[in-house]
Enzyme design. Structure first.
Site, short mmCIF file in Angstrom:
data_model
loop_
_atom_site.label_atom_id
_atom_site.label_comp_id
_atom_site.label_asym_id
_atom_site.label_seq_id
_atom_site.Cartn_x
_atom_site.Cartn_y
_atom_site.Cartn_z
N LYS A 1 0.81 -1.22 0.00
CA LYS A 1 0.00 0.00 0.00
C LYS A 1 0.85 1.27 0.00
O LYS A 1 0.46 2.27 -0.60
CB LYS A 1 -0.95 -0.01 1.20
CG LYS A 1 -2.04 -1.07 1.10
CD LYS A 1 -3.00 -0.97 2.27
CE LYS A 1 -4.10 -2.02 2.15
NZ LYS A 1 -5.09 -1.92 3.26
N GLU B 1 -6.77 13.20 -1.60
CA GLU B 1 -6.28 13.72 -0.32
C GLU B 1 -6.07 12.64 0.75
O GLU B 1 -5.06 12.66 1.45
CB GLU B 1 -7.21 14.80 0.22
CG GLU B 1 -6.70 15.41 1.53
CD GLU B 1 -7.66 16.40 2.14
OE1 GLU B 1 -7.22 17.18 3.00
OE2 GLU B 1 -8.84 16.39 1.77
N ASN C 1 -4.97 1.89 -1.55
CA ASN C 1 -5.46 0.53 -1.82
C ASN C 1 -6.18 0.43 -3.16
O ASN C 1 -6.73 -0.61 -3.48
CB ASN C 1 -6.39 0.06 -0.69
CG ASN C 1 -7.78 0.67 -0.77
OD1 ASN C 1 -7.93 1.84 -1.15
ND2 ASN C 1 -8.79 -0.10 -0.40
N GLY D 1 -0.01 -0.76 10.38
CA GLY D 1 0.13 -0.81 8.93
C GLY D 1 -0.93 0.02 8.22
O GLY D 1 -1.49 0.97 8.78
N ALA E 1 -4.06 -0.62 7.34
CA ALA E 1 -5.40 -0.61 7.92
C ALA E 1 -5.46 0.36 9.10
O ALA E 1 -6.44 1.11 9.25
CB ALA E 1 -5.79 -2.01 8.36
N GLY F 1 -14.33 -7.61 9.58
CA GLY F 1 -13.66 -7.50 8.29
C GLY F 1 -14.59 -7.63 7.11
O GLY F 1 -14.32 -7.06 6.04
#
Length: 278
Positions: free
Chosen positions: A72, A84, A93, A130, A132, A242
């Protein structure tokens, strides 16, 4: 001049992309829409040839690519232009090809904003540092009292701490044990680690009692209900899992790919079927 080949391929780039849910989510939707598009997985190792991946992305039959860990940050850096949220987070992503340029988006952030609904968080505990976790941090900026960040990789947590402070967020990085101790006072706990993928994994925060008004945001989706979600549900805690995140980040892609409300509805229907059969 670019060849006349019409864009028809979408891809997922990641170290284990072929194991991800996205192709199984998107391909039935694309078939139903009847556009002749396909969604494929590109497994790219952490030390893979990313320059070659960029060349593949610029092929005239490629429309866009989702990007997952650990690429990513590379996606944000390789883009020729960025929305932005990507500039703020340093993570991307979704790369959309426009002629010979790649434009970066982060629908993880959009999904987190939608799922959290703008609710004020007095104390957010980020487990993991990370992409996420970055998405969650951007989603709550301006709407949070304090943030505690923990990752077994202290370099990663320090980097996310630097980002939080640049955004004007009252933040600190803590050890993993300190994070477990802080969990009972948090109003938002974000599991941005792989903890929960295994059926023998315990709750990401250790399983201590959570505040009655707490929200658990567990980025993990698996065949089973993760131990984090199961534990929080037994306490009566609101849970975002998730699968919820996968749905909302996919829905956020719809306008970026030039699709309409029918695609949005098909994604949600397909995800319900996948989850029931998973």
């Amino acid at each position: 001049m670019e060849p006349s080949t019409q864009p028809s391929r979408l891809a997922l780039i990641g170290s284990v992309a072929s194991q991800a849910m996205s192709p199984r989510l998107w391909n039935p939707v694309l078939r139903e829409l009847g556009r002749g598009w396909t969604y494929e997985a590109w497994d790219v190792a952490p030390d893979g040839d990313l320059a070659a991946v960029r060349v593949r992305l610029l092929a005239p039959d490629v429309m866009a690519a989702n990007v997952t860990m650990p690429h990513k940050h590379w996606a944000a850096e390789t883009a020729d232009a960025a929305a932005e949220p990507v500039r703020l987070s340093g993570a991307c992503n979704l790369l959309v090809r426009q002629a010979q340029r790649l434009v970066a988006y982060n629908t993880d952030i959009t999904a987190a904003q939608v799922l959290l609904g703008g609710t004020y968080q007095r104390h957010a505990l980020l487990l993991g540092a990370g992409g996420a976790a970055r998405a969650a941090l951007i989603a709550i900026r301006g709407n949070v009292g304090s943030v505690s960040i923990s990752d077994r990789d202290r370099h990663a947590s320090h980097e996310l701490l630097d980002l939080a402070r640049k955004l004007g967020i009252n933040a600190r990085d803590v050890t993993w044990q300190q994070a477990q101790d802080l969990a009972p006072e948090a109003s938002l706990i974000v599991n941005a680690t792989p903890i929960g993928k295994g059926t023998s994994d315990g709750p990401a925060w250790g399983g201590s009692a959570l505040a009655p008004d707490a929200v658990l945001y567990d980025f993990v989706y698996a065949r089973h209900s993760t131990s984090s979600v199961s534990c929080a549900q037994r306490m009566g805690i609101r849970c975002i899992d998730g699968w919820d995140h996968l749905r909302e980040q996919a829905v956020a892609m719809v306008p970026l790919l030039g699709l309409d409300a029918r695609a949005r509805a098909l994604l949600q229907e397909t995800l319900v079927r996948l989850r029931a059969g998973h």
